[in-house]
Write a protein that holds these residues in place. Structure first.
Motif, PDB file in Angstrom:
ATOM      1  N   LEU A   1       0.744  -1.200   0.074  1.00  0.00           N
ATOM      2  CA  LEU A   1       0.124   0.141  -0.026  1.00  0.00           C
ATOM      3  C   LEU A   1       0.985   1.159   0.066  1.00  0.00           C
ATOM      4  N   ASP A   2       0.497   2.194  -0.803  1.00  0.00           N
ATOM      5  CA  ASP A   2       1.339   3.408  -0.848  1.00  0.00           C
ATOM      6  C   ASP A   2       1.170   4.234   0.512  1.00  0.00           C
ATOM      7  N   ALA A   3       2.113   5.203   0.760  1.00  0.00           N
ATOM      8  CA  ALA A   3       2.060   5.915   1.849  1.00  0.00           C
ATOM      9  C   ALA A   3       0.757   6.886   2.354  1.00  0.00           C
ATOM     10  N   ARG A   4       0.228   7.680   1.112  1.00  0.00           N
ATOM     11  CA  ARG A   4      -0.749   8.389   1.232  1.00  0.00           C
ATOM     12  C   ARG A   4      -2.025   7.371   1.499  1.00  0.00           C
ATOM     13  N   ALA A   5      -2.160   6.174   1.166  1.00  0.00           N
ATOM     14  CA  ALA A   5      -3.205   5.427   1.258  1.00  0.00           C
ATOM     15  C   ALA A   5      -3.409   5.015   2.863  1.00  0.00           C
ATOM     16  N   ARG A   6      -2.216   4.793   3.098  1.00  0.00           N
ATOM     17  CA  ARG A   6      -1.901   4.264   4.659  1.00  0.00           C
ATOM     18  C   ARG A   6      -2.530   5.499   5.730  1.00  0.00           C
ATOM     19  N   LEU A   7      -2.081   6.676   5.238  1.00  0.00           N
ATOM     20  CA  LEU A   7      -2.279   7.680   6.069  1.00  0.00           C
ATOM     21  C   LEU A   7      -3.860   7.856   6.329  1.00  0.00           C
ATOM     22  N   ALA A   8      -4.597   7.885   5.075  1.00  0.00           N
ATOM     23  CA  ALA A   8      -5.890   8.192   4.798  1.00  0.00           C
ATOM     24  C   ALA A   8      -6.587   6.932   5.566  1.00  0.00           C
ATOM     25  N   MET A   9      -6.000   5.845   5.784  1.00  0.00           N
ATOM     26  CA  MET A   9      -6.615   4.652   6.534  1.00  0.00           C
ATOM     27  C   MET A   9      -6.717   4.970   7.828  1.00  0.00           C
ATOM     28  N   LEU A  10      -5.353   5.444   8.183  1.00  0.00           N
ATOM     29  CA  LEU A  10      -5.290   5.665   9.732  1.00  0.00           C
ATOM     30  C   LEU A  10      -6.349   6.898  10.353  1.00  0.00           C
ATOM     31  N   TYR A  11      -6.037   7.957   9.700  1.00  0.00           N
ATOM     32  CA  TYR A  11      -6.527   9.238  10.475  1.00  0.00           C
ATOM     33  C   TYR A  11      -8.061   9.428  10.458  1.00  0.00           C
ATOM     34  N   ASP A  12      -8.705  10.167  11.218  1.00  0.00           N
ATOM     35  CA  ASP A  12     -10.035  10.224  11.323  1.00  0.00           C
ATOM     36  C   ASP A  12     -10.764  10.990  10.171  1.00  0.00           C
ATOM     37  N   GLU A  13     -11.485  10.199   9.648  1.00  0.00           N
ATOM     38  CA  GLU A  13     -12.227  10.488   8.256  1.00  0.00           C
ATOM     39  C   GLU A  13     -11.120  10.895   7.137  1.00  0.00           C
ATOM     40  N   GLY A  14     -10.051  10.277   7.421  1.00  0.00           N
ATOM     41  CA  GLY A  14      -9.042  10.183   6.357  1.00  0.00           C
ATOM     42  C   GLY A  14      -8.334  11.724   5.932  1.00  0.00           C
ATOM     43  N   ILE A  15      -8.669  12.506   7.045  1.00  0.00           N
ATOM     44  CA  ILE A  15      -8.148  13.956   7.127  1.00  0.00           C
ATOM     45  C   ILE A  15      -6.861  14.038   7.770  1.00  0.00           C
ATOM     46  N   TYR A  16      -5.672  14.418   7.228  1.00  0.00           N
ATOM     47  CA  TYR A  16      -4.598  14.837   7.968  1.00  0.00           C
ATOM     48  C   TYR A  16      -3.868  16.178   7.290  1.00  0.00           C
ATOM     49  N   GLU A  17      -2.956  16.773   7.638  1.00  0.00           N
ATOM     50  CA  GLU A  17      -2.092  17.789   7.508  1.00  0.00           C
ATOM     51  C   GLU A  17      -0.493  17.118   6.906  1.00  0.00           C
ATOM     52  N   GLU A  18      -0.331  17.276   5.757  1.00  0.00           N
ATOM     53  CA  GLU A  18       1.112  17.043   5.116  1.00  0.00           C
ATOM     54  C   GLU A  18       2.119  18.075   5.705  1.00  0.00           C
ATOM     55  N   LEU A  19       3.157  17.488   6.215  1.00  0.00           N
ATOM     56  CA  LEU A  19       4.271  18.340   6.817  1.00  0.00           C
ATOM     57  C   LEU A  19       5.602  18.041   6.057  1.00  0.00           C
ATOM     58  N   ASP A  20       6.325  18.971   6.100  1.00  0.00           N
ATOM     59  CA  ASP A  20       7.931  18.872   5.602  1.00  0.00           C
ATOM     60  C   ASP A  20       7.947  18.454   4.161  1.00  0.00           C
ATOM     61  N   ALA A  21       7.004  18.819   3.175  1.00  0.00           N
ATOM     62  CA  ALA A  21       6.912  18.321   1.801  1.00  0.00           C
ATOM     63  C   ALA A  21       8.186  18.925   1.207  1.00  0.00           C
ATOM     64  N   GLY A  22       8.604  20.194   1.875  1.00  0.00           N
ATOM     65  CA  GLY A  22       9.919  20.644   0.959  1.00  0.00           C
ATOM     66  C   GLY A  22      11.466  20.101   1.248  1.00  0.00           C
ATOM     67  N   VAL A  23      11.423  19.142   2.328  1.00  0.00           N
ATOM     68  CA  VAL A  23      12.421  18.397   2.709  1.00  0.00           C
ATOM     69  C   VAL A  23      12.715  17.449   1.721  1.00  0.00           C
ATOM     70  N   ILE A  24      13.518  17.341   0.557  1.00  0.00           N
ATOM     71  CA  ILE A  24      14.096  16.417  -0.364  1.00  0.00           C
ATOM     72  C   ILE A  24      15.242  16.126  -0.324  1.00  0.00           C
ATOM     73  N   SER A  25      15.607  14.925  -0.780  1.00  0.00           N
ATOM     74  CA  SER A  25      17.245  14.559  -0.916  1.00  0.00           C
ATOM     75  C   SER A  25      17.897  15.472  -2.091  1.00  0.00           C
ATOM     76  N   THR A  26      19.019  15.791  -1.827  1.00  0.00           N
ATOM     77  CA  THR A  26      19.937  16.276  -3.059  1.00  0.00           C
ATOM     78  C   THR A  26      20.923  15.320  -3.316  1.00  0.00           C
ATOM     79  N   ASP A  27      22.228  15.691  -3.949  1.00  0.00           N
ATOM     80  CA  ASP A  27      23.064  14.543  -4.268  1.00  0.00           C
ATOM     81  C   ASP A  27      24.710  15.174  -3.840  1.00  0.00           C
TER      82      ASP A  27
END
Length: 306
Positions: free
Chosen positions: A58-84
């Motif tokens: 199962l992908d990450a967002r589906a797992r979060l929607a499965m756990l949180y009340d009514e499938g609602i959550y706030e995504e955090l730290d989307a700007g933290v990504i890998s560099t080289d």
């Protein structure tokens, strides 16, 4: 679409690449029991086979929607990504691999951080996704997990991680291995604050993720038949030159040998987590934990009496 069309008394053959069967995409074959599963029913059962209980990934967002009340959550730290940082190149540059992973998975990184309510409790959750470079842990993943824990400490909330990983990301070398210590230190601070950490292990959970935060939970839960270990069974067999026991490194084997606390069907995971949170976030339980911690002798006191 039919394979033949009548056109001015002539029968026209439809080209092979334009032929479609109406049932395409409606059924999914279970790799465990070979049953043909109706896709809609499979989605309603959270990607668990209704015949044999096989757990599809199962992908990450589906797992979060499965756990949180009514499938609602706030995504955090989307700007933290890998560099080289090492300008790493194997068969292709690491930067190209990262871009390709973002395109194919639709994710910014191998983990998604979320904040929301589960059973009325404030919970910070980090869900890993195997579709992004095998869920490997690089500098960005370690930073995101650490930030998740630090936010939970500030807001007096619980932490849940959902592991799905092949281990540390080799393209970042020692920088990826450093994340094991970094995240473990953050969890030590969470423990000092007497806040709960629940670790959920899915198939597969291996390498540096297993050797760090995945196995440090106050409660460690695994999905049925999940592969959990440091090195894979094939590598171990080749190293020790012995045949491993049946179902070695599977969730049920680890439960039998006391390495994890529970094996929980995905369809029952949310209710199980809520029961845990109701207990662990109970003020009376937290007070008892603090009192017990105060009774324990400090390391300096122990050395003084030696």
């Amino acid at each position: 679409m039919s394979w033949f069309r009548k056109k001015s008394r002539k029968i026209e053959v439809v080209p092979q690449d334009k032929r479609h069967v109406r049932t395409e995409g409606i059924f999914v074959k279970c790799p465990s029991c070979d049953a043909a599963l109706f896709r809609r029913e499979l989605e309603e059962s959270f990607q668990v086979c209704t015949h044999c209980g096989y757990h599809f990934r199962l992908d990450a967002r589906a797992r979060l929607a499965m756990l949180y009340d009514e499938g609602i959550y706030e995504e955090l730290d989307a700007g933290v990504i890998s560099t080289d940082p090492l300008n790493f190149v194997d068969t292709k540059p690491y930067r190209e691999r990262l871009e390709q992973a973002r395109r194919t998975s639709g994710l910014p990184e191998a983990i998604i951080n979320a904040r929301g309510m589960i059973g009325g409790h404030l919970v910070f959750t980090g869900a890993m996704d195997f579709n992004f470079l095998g869920g490997s842990m690089g500098s960005a993943v370690g930073e995101k997990v650490t930030r998740l824990i630090e936010r939970a400490i500030r807001e007096r909330a619980a932490v849940i991680t959902i592991a799905a990983s092949g281990g540390a990301r080799m393209q970042e070398g020692a920088l990826s291995l450093m994340q094991m210590a970094k995240v473990s230190a953050a969890l030590a601070r969470l423990d000092d604050e007497r806040l709960p950490f629940i670790s959920i292990l899915t198939d597969p959970t291996t390498g540096g993720v297993t050797a760090s935060f995945a196995m440090l939970g106050d409660v460690i839960i695994a999905e049925p038949r999940a592969l959990i270990g440091f090195a894979g069974p094939r590598v171990i067999e080749q190293t020790i030159r012995q045949k491993l026991p049946k179902d070695f490194q599977r969730a049920e084997f680890l439960l039998e040998h006391g390495m994890i606390d529970a094996v929980v069907d995905r369809r029952e995971m949310r209710s199980f987590i809520i029961r845990l949170l109701n207990f662990m976030m109970n003020p009376a339980v937290q007070t008892a934990r603090e009192e017990k911690a105060e009774e324990l002798p400090r390391a300096s006191a122990l050395h003084a009496t030696d």
